[in-house]
Design a protein around this motif. Structure first.
Motif, short mmCIF file in Angstrom:
data_model
loop_
_atom_site.label_atom_id
_atom_site.label_comp_id
_atom_site.label_asym_id
_atom_site.label_seq_id
_atom_site.Cartn_x
_atom_site.Cartn_y
_atom_site.Cartn_z
N ARG A 35 -9.68 46.61 -1.61
CA ARG A 35 -10.51 46.40 -2.80
C ARG A 35 -9.86 47.02 -4.03
N GLU A 109 -10.27 53.91 0.06
CA GLU A 109 -10.67 52.63 0.65
C GLU A 109 -11.72 52.83 1.75
N GLU A 154 -13.36 47.74 -10.20
CA GLU A 154 -14.42 46.93 -9.61
C GLU A 154 -15.41 46.44 -10.65
#
Length: 188
Positions: A35, A109, A154
């Motif tokens: 991500r 992560e 994000e």
């Protein structure tokens, strides 16, 4: 040096590096499984731990890795030779930087950052028998920095950062060529 981490047109991440010499380079992401981009973890770790010979300190000094692409600007006349000298001289530092950044990246992560100082010491011991050069506070600062950058990544899909001038790798001197040695030999 300015760096923009962003999503590419094919969905993976890229880092666009604006070096102080006017050269603009692009670094593709290693993979799409995380991500948070691995290169962002390298940036945060190397910056917080003051690693001049890591990925970004080497790039700031003129290093160009094989996976990088020139987007704009005019490289120096000796750019390829300079890059080779830099990357050869920083080979060990680059390996250590990647190893430590991988520990920080994995912890962020997986969401378990409590063991990062111990894990980074263990990783360090794989490549170096000397004393661990950072404090737990410095390692935890790298983790915190990556957590903050990950939140921005994000939320916005892009992160713009600056590489500190004091963390630019030293450029090794160019070795004297064969021509210079022959002249010196003739004089003796």
């Amino acid at each position: 040096m300015q760096i923009l981490f962003a999503h590419s047109t094919i969905g993976s991440a890229v880092a666009t590096v604006h070096r102080d010499d006017g050269v603009v380079l692009q670094i593709p992401a290693h993979d799409r499984q995380h991500r948070v981009p691995h290169e962002l973890a390298c940036f945060a770790t190397e910056r917080c731990l003051g690693m001049t010979g890591g990925v970004f300190g080497s790039i700031a000094a003129g290093g160009v890795f094989p996976n990088m692409r020139l987007l704009s600007g005019k490289p120096r006349y000796d750019a390829a030779a300079r890059s080779k000298r830099l990357l050869d001289a920083n080979k060990r530092a680059l390996g250590l930087a990647e190893l430590i950044a991988d520990v920080v990246h994995r912890a962020v992560e997986e969401g378990d950052t409590t063991k990062v100082p111990v894990l980074t010491r263990d990783a360090w011991a794989l490549l170096d028998s000397g004393p661990f050069p950072w404090t737990d506070e410095q390692v935890n600062e790298a983790v915190q920095d990556l957590l903050e950058l990950a939140e921005e990544w994000e939320g916005q899909g892009a992160v713009r950062v600056t590489w500190p001038e004091q963390l630019v790798a030293a450029v090794p001197a160019q070795r004297e060529g064969k021509k210079g040695r022959r002249r010196a030999e003739r004089r003796h």
